[in-house]
Enzyme design. Structure first.
Site, PDB file in Angstrom:
ATOM      1  N   GLY A   1       7.991  11.864 -35.127  1.00  0.00           N
ATOM      2  CA  GLY A   1       8.474  13.407 -35.006  1.00  0.00           C
ATOM      3  C   GLY A   1       9.852  13.398 -35.366  1.00  0.00           C
ATOM      4  O   GLY A   1      10.482  14.306 -35.537  1.00  0.00           O
TER       5      GLY A   1
ATOM      6  N   HIS B   1      25.473  36.839 -35.909  1.00  0.00           N
ATOM      7  CA  HIS B   1      25.373  37.846 -34.703  1.00  0.00           C
ATOM      8  C   HIS B   1      26.686  38.079 -34.077  1.00  0.00           C
ATOM      9  O   HIS B   1      27.197  39.106 -33.847  1.00  0.00           O
ATOM     10  CB  HIS B   1      24.190  37.406 -33.711  1.00  0.00           C
ATOM     11  CG  HIS B   1      24.073  38.395 -32.789  1.00  0.00           C
ATOM     12  ND1 HIS B   1      23.401  39.661 -32.934  1.00  0.00           N
ATOM     13  CD2 HIS B   1      24.290  38.293 -31.309  1.00  0.00           C
ATOM     14  CE1 HIS B   1      23.572  40.081 -31.766  1.00  0.00           C
ATOM     15  NE2 HIS B   1      23.948  39.844 -30.944  1.00  0.00           N
TER      16      HIS B   1
ATOM     17  N   ARG C   1      17.750  46.078 -23.710  1.00  0.00           N
ATOM     18  CA  ARG C   1      16.813  45.206 -23.877  1.00  0.00           C
ATOM     19  C   ARG C   1      16.610  44.854 -22.512  1.00  0.00           C
ATOM     20  O   ARG C   1      17.446  44.215 -21.817  1.00  0.00           O
ATOM     21  CB  ARG C   1      16.768  44.117 -24.922  1.00  0.00           C
ATOM     22  CG  ARG C   1      15.762  43.532 -25.147  1.00  0.00           C
ATOM     23  CD  ARG C   1      15.985  42.111 -26.078  1.00  0.00           C
ATOM     24  NE  ARG C   1      16.179  42.504 -27.319  1.00  0.00           N
ATOM     25  CZ  ARG C   1      15.247  42.790 -28.389  1.00  0.00           C
ATOM     26  NH1 ARG C   1      14.119  42.620 -28.098  1.00  0.00           N
ATOM     27  NH2 ARG C   1      15.739  42.943 -29.721  1.00  0.00           N
TER      28      ARG C   1
ATOM     29  N   THR D   1      11.043  40.878 -34.234  1.00  0.00           N
ATOM     30  CA  THR D   1       9.953  41.394 -33.586  1.00  0.00           C
ATOM     31  C   THR D   1       9.664  42.805 -34.316  1.00  0.00           C
ATOM     32  O   THR D   1       8.583  43.283 -34.394  1.00  0.00           O
ATOM     33  CB  THR D   1       9.722  41.650 -32.146  1.00  0.00           C
ATOM     34  OG1 THR D   1      10.559  42.552 -31.567  1.00  0.00           O
ATOM     35  CG2 THR D   1       9.778  40.438 -31.584  1.00  0.00           C
ATOM     36  N   GLY D   2      10.674  43.273 -34.854  1.00  0.00           N
ATOM     37  CA  GLY D   2      10.798  44.633 -35.339  1.00  0.00           C
ATOM     38  C   GLY D   2      10.931  45.796 -34.360  1.00  0.00           C
ATOM     39  O   GLY D   2      11.276  46.964 -34.571  1.00  0.00           O
ATOM     40  N   GLY D   3      10.905  45.553 -33.098  1.00  0.00           N
ATOM     41  CA  GLY D   3      11.067  46.545 -32.178  1.00  0.00           C
ATOM     42  C   GLY D   3      12.195  47.259 -32.295  1.00  0.00           C
ATOM     43  O   GLY D   3      12.084  48.827 -31.749  1.00  0.00           O
ATOM     44  N   THR D   4      13.391  46.683 -32.351  1.00  0.00           N
ATOM     45  CA  THR D   4      14.649  47.601 -32.552  1.00  0.00           C
ATOM     46  C   THR D   4      14.517  48.585 -33.630  1.00  0.00           C
ATOM     47  O   THR D   4      14.887  49.823 -33.539  1.00  0.00           O
ATOM     48  CB  THR D   4      15.798  46.540 -32.732  1.00  0.00           C
ATOM     49  OG1 THR D   4      15.934  45.613 -31.783  1.00  0.00           O
ATOM     50  CG2 THR D   4      17.013  47.369 -32.781  1.00  0.00           C
TER      51      THR D   4
ATOM     52  N   GLN E   1      22.354  34.587 -28.327  1.00  0.00           N
ATOM     53  CA  GLN E   1      22.625  33.882 -27.264  1.00  0.00           C
ATOM     54  C   GLN E   1      23.880  33.342 -26.872  1.00  0.00           C
ATOM     55  O   GLN E   1      24.409  32.212 -26.992  1.00  0.00           O
ATOM     56  CB  GLN E   1      21.713  32.869 -26.703  1.00  0.00           C
ATOM     57  CG  GLN E   1      21.835  32.609 -25.170  1.00  0.00           C
ATOM     58  CD  GLN E   1      21.226  33.300 -24.160  1.00  0.00           C
ATOM     59  OE1 GLN E   1      20.364  34.141 -24.520  1.00  0.00           O
ATOM     60  NE2 GLN E   1      21.710  33.367 -22.800  1.00  0.00           N
TER      61      GLN E   1
ATOM     62  N   LYS F   1      21.062  50.804 -27.379  1.00  0.00           N
ATOM     63  CA  LYS F   1      19.853  50.235 -27.110  1.00  0.00           C
ATOM     64  C   LYS F   1      19.782  49.535 -26.087  1.00  0.00           C
ATOM     65  O   LYS F   1      20.942  48.774 -25.481  1.00  0.00           O
ATOM     66  CB  LYS F   1      19.558  48.970 -28.329  1.00  0.00           C
ATOM     67  CG  LYS F   1      18.479  48.423 -28.152  1.00  0.00           C
ATOM     68  CD  LYS F   1      18.009  47.290 -29.260  1.00  0.00           C
ATOM     69  CE  LYS F   1      18.851  46.142 -29.003  1.00  0.00           C
ATOM     70  NZ  LYS F   1      18.472  45.290 -30.419  1.00  0.00           N
TER      71      LYS F   1
HETATM   72  C1  R5P Z   1      20.208  42.165 -31.344  1.00  0.00           C
HETATM   73  O1  R5P Z   1      21.258  42.505 -31.040  1.00  0.00           O
HETATM   74  C2  R5P Z   1      20.190  42.120 -32.685  1.00  0.00           C
HETATM   75  O2  R5P Z   1      21.302  42.488 -33.558  1.00  0.00           O
HETATM   76  C3  R5P Z   1      18.862  42.549 -33.415  1.00  0.00           C
HETATM   77  O3  R5P Z   1      18.954  43.872 -33.185  1.00  0.00           O
HETATM   78  C4  R5P Z   1      17.764  42.100 -32.749  1.00  0.00           C
HETATM   79  O4  R5P Z   1      17.786  40.813 -32.721  1.00  0.00           O
HETATM   80  C5  R5P Z   1      16.385  42.638 -33.571  1.00  0.00           C
HETATM   81  O5  R5P Z   1      15.284  42.083 -32.878  1.00  0.00           O
HETATM   82  P1  R5P Z   1      13.971  42.605 -32.850  1.00  0.00           P
HETATM   83  O6  R5P Z   1      13.287  42.985 -34.103  1.00  0.00           O
HETATM   84  O7  R5P Z   1      13.087  41.764 -32.219  1.00  0.00           O
HETATM   85  O8  R5P Z   1      14.084  44.103 -32.017  1.00  0.00           O
END
Ligand code: R5P
Length: 296
Positions: free
Chosen positions: A35, A125, A186, A216-219, A92, A184
């Site tokens: 691997g 980021h 989390r 994940t599209g959650g934000t 992170q 937001k």
């Molecule tokens: C977080 O601070 C990033 O800027 C994005 O908003 C985040 O990574 C989006 O993640 P997800 O699509 O899982 O909500």
């Protein structure tokens, strides 16, 4: 001068670089039976820029980058900088909870040990986390470029959280339109996202939500829900790096998103029609030139 292109870089970018006359060098790679990765630069390289992107298989992409930089040292080749289209582990960038690492430090510190001082990135980021390591950082905020290239007409730019405000400001000021941000939260344990209600002047308007990553599209789904509640007429998402993990596509489809505009910074799986990919080769070439890339 060459560009040493590693395995995370999408084909469309490699084709674009070649069409622009860049001498693209791609190392031979294989995986050992246990691997581990192997890499060998078989062509002549005197000076170069290394290009990588880190999704999917983020861990492998980092190791490949370290191996490539060490191979270049063995060839006495000069690496004038590393460009990372999508830099993984960058979220992170703090010890949010006691006992956590600052992952981006752990993953990027080896670059300094391997002789790299200059890094080019597309919408990383957190730029400051790289600067804290003593790296010189060229970071491109691409949202205005993405909006213009896609031809969408927007009247308001929204950041889904305070962290994305600089992105919204840069895009909106460039386009001469208003901007704002949501707040937001989390949950660091469960990952659950909540957004504070806020009055925004978006009724009847076409809005673009700008962000660095959709995972994940959650934000996005929460921000879109808020905007439609406030009477927005159309909501686009303009997001640099579309990882779209798990059921993100289904979640966004249900949200009533008009379109997701993204870049070819990562290798995408098959995408639905409402996801539009803007080619970012031009931005890569701009960063390369800033880092000192010359085509001879
Ligand atoms: C977080 O601070 C990033 O800027 C994005 O908003 C985040 O990574 C989006 O993640 P997800 O699509 O899982 O909500």
């Amino acid at each position: 001068m060459s560009m040493l292109v590693l395995s995370g870089v999408p084909e469309s970018i490699i084709d674009g670089l070649k069409s622009a006359g860049v001498r693209v060098v791609m190392p031979y790679t294989k995986i050992f039976p246990d691997g581990e990765q192997y890499i060998r630069i078989e062509e002549e390289v005197d000076s170069c820029i290394v290009l990588q992107s880190m999704y999917p298989e983020q861990d492998r992409r980092f190791i490949e980058l370290y191996l490539a930089l060490e191979a270049l040292r063995g060839l006495n080749a000069k690496c004038i900088g590393v460009i990372v289209l999508y830099l993984a582990y960058a979220r992170q960038d703090k010890r949010f909870l006691r006992g956590e690492p600052i992952s981006i430090y752990a993953l990027m510190q080896p670059l300094k040990l391997l002789g790299i001082d200059r890094v080019g990135v597309i919408d990383v980021h957190s730029e400051s986390s790289l600067r804290n390591l003593g790296l010189e950082v060229l970071n491109v905020l691409p949202h205005k470029y993405m909006i213009e290239k896609s031809g969408i007409k927007v009247e308001f730019v929204l950041a889904p959280d305070k962290g994305a405000l600089a992105r919204a400001k840069a895009a909106a000021e460039g386009l001469g339109i208003p901007y704002d941000n949501l707040e937001k939260f989390r949950d660091r344990i469960t990952g659950e996202i909540t957004m504070k209600e806020k009055r925004l002047d978006v009724a009847g308007k076409t809005v673009a939500i700008v962000d660095d990553i959709v995972s994940t599209g959650g934000t996005l789904a929460k921000a879109i829900e808020n905007l439609y509640k406030l009477g927005a007429s159309k909501v686009y998402a303009v997001v640099s790096h579309a990882l779209l993990v798990g059921n993100a596509i289904e979640k966004l489809e249900r949200s009533g998103i008009e379109e997701l505009i993204t870049l070819n910074t990562v290798r995408h799986r098959e995408l639905p029609k409402w996801v539009r990919v803007v080619d970012c080769t031009e931005l890569v070439l701009d960063i390369a030139k800033e880092l000192g890339y010359r085509s001879v």
